[in-house]
Motif scaffolding. Structure first.
Motif: not given
Length: 134
Positions: A59, A61, A100, A105, A107, A123, A125
């Motif tokens: 993922t 960031y 994100v 992804g 985080l 969670q 994008k």
């Protein structure tokens, strides 16, 4: 030649002390392993800010941080990358936004300062975490 003899009572007390020390050390290590704070602090540690960014594998960031020092002056930092990542700053407070950048992804962001901990997750994008610690 004189020899000092250990009595049964002395040996029993010594054995109890060793068992107590082993128990105390074991409990301390268990607490640390589970994310506990040992309460042992060095000088200046009250201004140490620790950040951990974790999440699902690969993922990406982007993070933007504003750190406020002990004089009240603020400093801006930008970080970007893949999880896991960790950062350390020194200051009395921090504000941040972590976004994100990849799909899918997830985080998770954790900030520790002066024995306090703040955790958040998100969670998808483009999703964001806004977090502050004083």
């Amino acid at each position: 030649m004189l020899k000092k003899r250990l009595t049964g009572n002395t040996m029993r007390n010594d054995s109890r002390l060793r068992k107590f020390m082993l128990l105390a050390a074991s409990l301390g290590m268990i607490g640390i392993a589970w994310g506990g704070d040992t309460g042992i602090r060095k000088m200046g540690e009250e201004n140490d800010i620790q950040i951990a960014i974790t999440g699902s594998a690969s993922t990406r960031y982007a993070a933007y941080w504003t750190v406020i020092d002990h004089t009240g002056e603020s400093y801006k930092f930008e970080e970007a990358g893949e999880v896991p990542a960790s950062f350390s700053y020194e200051g009395k407070a921090i504000d941040g936004t972590v976004t994100v950048m990849s799909d899918p992804g997830r985080l998770e962001v954790e900030i520790r300062k002066s024995g306090n901990r703040s955790r958040s997750s998100t969670q998808g994008k483009g999703s964001r975490i806004k977090i502050s610690v004083q």
